[in-house]
Scaffold this motif. Structure first.
Motif, short mmCIF file in Angstrom:
data_model
loop_
_atom_site.label_atom_id
_atom_site.label_comp_id
_atom_site.label_asym_id
_atom_site.label_seq_id
_atom_site.Cartn_x
_atom_site.Cartn_y
_atom_site.Cartn_z
N ALA A 137 1.05 -1.46 -0.22
CA ALA A 137 0.11 0.26 0.06
C ALA A 137 1.18 1.13 0.12
O ALA A 137 0.46 2.07 -0.61
N THR A 138 2.11 0.93 0.49
CA THR A 138 2.69 2.18 0.37
C THR A 138 3.85 2.69 -0.31
O THR A 138 3.73 4.00 -1.09
N ASN A 141 1.63 4.22 -3.04
CA ASN A 141 0.89 5.79 -3.22
C ASN A 141 2.24 5.99 -3.15
O ASN A 141 1.29 7.84 -3.85
N VAL A 159 -4.60 3.51 -7.57
CA VAL A 159 -3.87 3.92 -6.57
C VAL A 159 -4.51 4.21 -5.18
O VAL A 159 -4.61 3.58 -4.74
N GLN A 160 -5.66 4.87 -5.48
CA GLN A 160 -6.24 4.85 -4.60
C GLN A 160 -7.58 3.09 -3.77
O GLN A 160 -7.42 3.23 -2.50
N ALA A 163 -5.11 1.38 -2.21
CA ALA A 163 -4.45 1.71 -0.78
C ALA A 163 -6.36 0.95 0.50
O ALA A 163 -5.54 0.77 1.09
N ARG A 164 -6.84 0.93 -0.43
CA ARG A 164 -8.33 0.80 0.43
C ARG A 164 -8.41 -0.54 -0.16
O ARG A 164 -9.19 -1.40 1.19
N LYS A 166 -5.49 -2.62 0.01
CA LYS A 166 -4.90 -3.23 1.38
C LYS A 166 -5.10 -3.05 2.85
O LYS A 166 -5.43 -3.45 3.68
N ALA A 167 -6.51 -1.42 3.06
CA ALA A 167 -6.30 -2.10 4.45
C ALA A 167 -7.56 -2.83 4.73
O ALA A 167 -7.63 -2.86 6.06
#
Length: 451
Positions: A137-138, A141, A159-160, A163-164, A166-167
């Motif tokens: 995720a890092t 981003n 990318v967004q 990230a979601r 990955k969370a």
């Protein structure tokens, strides 16, 4: 020290892993904070850890579930609630030189308790990722979005979405999490190579896998297929009523088993199998009635009907312990099969196993026991406390149910496929279920011989 007990620096070492994936835990607090018994493990099911802390710990109260670490906040999602757990856990951690805030969540993610300090000092031991690893995720981003007017998929949007995704990985079992982390890394490579269409397909596949893996274990019944007689609609209503009754059962182990049977019935409804659904619902109804009857019996006032000599507790027989061992085994096996289900849904690279494992992925343990487990559960509830009268009246039925379940599991190809699965998920169906089944059978046979 117990097999899975952790203290001092070992706690920090494992909690660093809890930043990236949930760890199973169990905790038995003691009078002195430093004497608490804390078990933490990547793969060992939480109910197994709970048995260890219950038998090895100083106190008689304990909790268990999953632990995740977010910054300075340790989140414990519990399957068994314990009063003032946040305070007790925080004091235990402090006694082991681990400075963290603690939050307690129920199985649905609702906050039950918390012990949080705003000015908690930083702990340098928790700085950085474990082993210097950098999360996907890092990495995602940090990608510089490239202008790509010709593509309908923008890098920033992907990318967004990554990230979601990955969370949400922290909520998944270890095997599924690792596979999806690998998929995220592949998508990151595609984005950096400006192959946006392939990257979008990859993100969509990851989101679809997460949607499947994040679904509830006992889904609400689907709407009935169209039909002139409305019979399926009636079955849906019966299922809803039975679920409401099951939700009110106090015994967590029995409640979970019944909800799994209800999930199996919901799958039959979805498949449009009217006859099998009706049979399954009748069995669930009988099992719930048995639970209610047993609870009523136990609630009978002390000045009620006098027991015949040798009636109550005649079995001095360990029946209650054998019954609890059976329920614990079911919880343990459910955890194993949940991990296998996640692996099946996350990867489809072994089509030769598809037929044998398809229903396992959909409804778990119920797919491996046919109707035999619910029949046994009903017989166990009819036995209640295991007094001589109940043993004489219902013991034969329970023996027959145990024998039928063992026969069904012996040589079952789905059981073989699960235990030898190609995803390297530890599944031991027979080794988990047979010991408590044999224990119950021995007690029942002895009881039948004396009556």
């Amino acid at each position: 020290m117990g097999e899975h007990r952790v203290e001092g620096p070992e706690i920090k070492k494992l909690l660093k892993i809890a930043r990236r994936q949930p760890l199973n835990f169990a905790f038995n607090p003691a009078k002195s904070d430093e004497d608490g018994y804390f078990a933490l493990h990547r793969k060992k099911p939480a109910p197994i850890l709970a048995k260890e802390v219950r038998s090895e710990g100083e106190g008689n109260k304990f909790s268990f579930g999953t632990a995740t670490l977010e910054g300075k906040l340790l989140k414990l999602q519990v399957e068994r609630e314990l009063p003032q757990l946040a305070k007790k856990m925080k004091r235990f951690l402090k006694a082991n030189k681990v400075l963290l805030n603690v939050q307690i969540l129920d199985s649905d993610g609702n906050v039950l308790d918390a012990d949080i300090e705003d000015d908690l000092p930083d702990d340098p031991d928790f700085d950085g990722e474990e082993d210097g690893a950098r999360s996907d995720a890092t990495a995602a981003n940090s990608i510089e979005p490239e202008a790509d007017a010709a593509s309908p998929y923008g890098a920033q949007d992907l990318v967004q979405r990554l990230a979601r995704a990955k969370a949400k990985l922290a909520e998944l079992p270890d095997a599924a999490r690792k596979k999806l982390e690998s998929a995220i890394g592949q998508v990151v490579t595609l984005i950096k190579a400006a192959d946006m269409e392939a990257a979008e397909r990859g993100v969509a596949a990851i989101e679809a896998a997460l949607a499947k893996l994040s679904g509830p274990s006992a889904p609400p019944p689907p709407p009935p297929p169209p039909g002139p007689d409305g019979q399926m609609q009636k079955l849906v209503q019966v299922l809803r009523t039975l679920k409401e009754r099951a939700d009110q059962i106090d015994d967590a182990g029995i409640r979970q088993s019944l909800l799994q049977e209800i999930a199996a019935a919901a799958a039959l409804i979805k498949a449009g199998d009217v006859n099998s659904t009706a049979t399954k619902l009748a069995q669930i109804r009988d099992a719930i009635s048995g639970v209610a009857g047993s609870a009523s019996k136990e609630a009978e006032p002390a000045d009620g009907p006098a027991a015949e000599p040798g009636e109550v507790g005649a079995a001095g027989n360990g029946w209650q312990q054998a019954r609890d061992a059976w329920l614990d085994a079911n919880l343990s096996l459910d955890s194993q099969l949940n991990a296998l289900r996640a692996a099946i849904l996350a990867e489809q690279e072994h089509p030769e196993f598809a037929d044998a494992l398809k229903t396992v992925a959909e409804v778990g343990l119920n797919a491996l026991t046919g109707d035999h487990r619910v029949k046994l559960m009903g017989a166990i509830q009819m036995l209640g406390r295991g007094d001589a009268v109940s043993m004489k009246k219902h013991g034969g039925k329970a023996l027959a149910a145990i024998s039928a379940l063992r026969t069904f599991l012996d040589g079952n190809e789905r059981v073989d496929a699960c235990e030898g699965n190609p995803w390297d998920v530890d599944v031991a169906i027979r080794d988990t279920l047979y010991p408590p089944l044999d224990q119950m059978m021995g007690i029942l046979q002895k009881s039948q011989a004396t009556t």
